[in-house]
Design a protein around this motif. Structure first.
Motif, PDB file in Angstrom:
ATOM      1  N   TRP A 163       0.830  -1.197   0.000  1.00  0.00           N
ATOM      2  CA  TRP A 163       0.000   0.000   0.000  1.00  0.00           C
ATOM      3  C   TRP A 163       0.868   1.251   0.000  1.00  0.00           C
ATOM      4  O   TRP A 163       1.942   1.281   0.577  1.00  0.00           O
ATOM      5  CB  TRP A 163      -0.886   0.044   1.249  1.00  0.00           C
ATOM      6  N   ALA A 201       2.916  -1.955   6.752  1.00  0.00           N
ATOM      7  CA  ALA A 201       2.834  -3.412   6.893  1.00  0.00           C
ATOM      8  C   ALA A 201       4.208  -4.021   6.626  1.00  0.00           C
ATOM      9  O   ALA A 201       5.030  -3.445   5.904  1.00  0.00           O
ATOM     10  CB  ALA A 201       1.808  -3.972   5.905  1.00  0.00           C
ATOM     11  N   ASP A 219      -6.329  -6.714   3.144  1.00  0.00           N
ATOM     12  CA  ASP A 219      -7.688  -6.320   3.513  1.00  0.00           C
ATOM     13  C   ASP A 219      -7.816  -4.891   4.024  1.00  0.00           C
ATOM     14  O   ASP A 219      -8.897  -4.331   4.043  1.00  0.00           O
ATOM     15  CB  ASP A 219      -8.223  -7.277   4.586  1.00  0.00           C
ATOM     16  N   THR A 220      -6.685  -4.302   4.445  1.00  0.00           N
ATOM     17  CA  THR A 220      -6.712  -2.969   5.043  1.00  0.00           C
ATOM     18  C   THR A 220      -5.517  -2.163   4.550  1.00  0.00           C
ATOM     19  O   THR A 220      -4.387  -2.634   4.663  1.00  0.00           O
ATOM     20  CB  THR A 220      -6.635  -3.066   6.584  1.00  0.00           C
ATOM     21  N   GLU A 272       3.968 -16.496   5.775  1.00  0.00           N
ATOM     22  CA  GLU A 272       3.299 -15.228   5.415  1.00  0.00           C
ATOM     23  C   GLU A 272       3.258 -15.004   3.913  1.00  0.00           C
ATOM     24  O   GLU A 272       2.665 -14.051   3.455  1.00  0.00           O
ATOM     25  CB  GLU A 272       4.034 -14.041   6.059  1.00  0.00           C
ATOM     26  N   SER A 314      -0.894  -6.807   3.832  1.00  0.00           N
ATOM     27  CA  SER A 314      -2.142  -6.242   4.349  1.00  0.00           C
ATOM     28  C   SER A 314      -3.176  -6.110   3.225  1.00  0.00           C
ATOM     29  O   SER A 314      -3.575  -5.012   2.859  1.00  0.00           O
ATOM     30  CB  SER A 314      -1.858  -4.873   4.988  1.00  0.00           C
ATOM     31  N   ASP A 325      -2.386  -0.203   4.618  1.00  0.00           N
ATOM     32  CA  ASP A 325      -1.388  -0.045   5.674  1.00  0.00           C
ATOM     33  C   ASP A 325      -0.023   0.100   5.011  1.00  0.00           C
ATOM     34  O   ASP A 325       0.556  -0.881   4.567  1.00  0.00           O
ATOM     35  CB  ASP A 325      -1.406  -1.258   6.608  1.00  0.00           C
TER      36      ASP A 325
END
Length: 191
Positions: free
Chosen positions: A99, A179, A173-174, A189, A171, A176
């Motif tokens: 992001w 992250a 879903d949100t 991960e 991240s 950030d």
């Protein structure tokens, strides 16, 4: 920081030549150049710092809308992404989505090729809301997720599969921008 009305009043007090210069940069989609001019003319006289300058320039972007000569959107087809990745110096070890954001585009997702030998990251594409809208079909439901994330994840995963490397999006879903990056990822991960 100045509210919208105070920004409009400040703008109207500027000489026409300076307003034309700033709008010229905005119409060329040169946001940073426009912000630099606003700070240069407003910092000492009116305490207009970078944050307020970004809001003022954002107001000008909103004012000019479709008249702005936007930079072309990044291609997200597999062939184009693979071609760009092929130009990376070093061995590609992962494809990463992360992001980022600014006052003009809000949140967006950058797709990167992460390399070793030398360790570096190479920009492949930027997925703005407008880019995502172009790539999603009418019936494509993203649920609660942001469209930029859905499109970036689809394109990034497809490229990672094509290159036989992991895909990392810390991240999805949100939004950030802090992250964990690929270097900090553990094998669990990366799925």
């Amino acid at each position: 920081m100045m509210g919208k009305e105070a920004r409009a009043e400040w703008w109207e007090r500027l000489p026409v030549g300076i307003r034309d210069e700033i709008d010229g940069y905005v119409l060329q989609d040169a946001m940073l150049a426009a912000v630099r001019v606003v700070v240069a003319v407003g910092l000492v006289r009116d305490d207009v710092g970078v944050g307020t300058a970004q809001l003022i320039v954002g107001d000008r972007y909103a004012r000019h809308g479709d008249r702005i000569a936007r930079a072309p959107e990044s291609p997200l087809d597999l062939e184009s992404l693979a071609y760009r990745a092929g130009g990376a110096a070093g061995r590609i070890v992962a494809i990463e989505a992360m992001w980022d954001g600014d006052t003009v585009h809000d949140w967006f997702v950058r797709l990167l090729a992460i390399t070793a030998d030398p360790v570096d990251e190479h920009a492949l594409a930027t997925v703005y809301a407008s880019t995502a809208a172009r790539h999603l079909g009418e019936g494509d439901d993203c649920g609660p997720r942001r469209r930029e994330a859905v499109v970036a994840e689809r394109a990034g995963r497809a490229l990672a599969v094509h290159l036989s490397v992991p895909f990392h999006f810390a991240s999805p879903d949100t939004p950030d921008d802090e992250a964990p990056r690929w270097e900090a990822a553990t094998p669990t991960e990366t799925a």
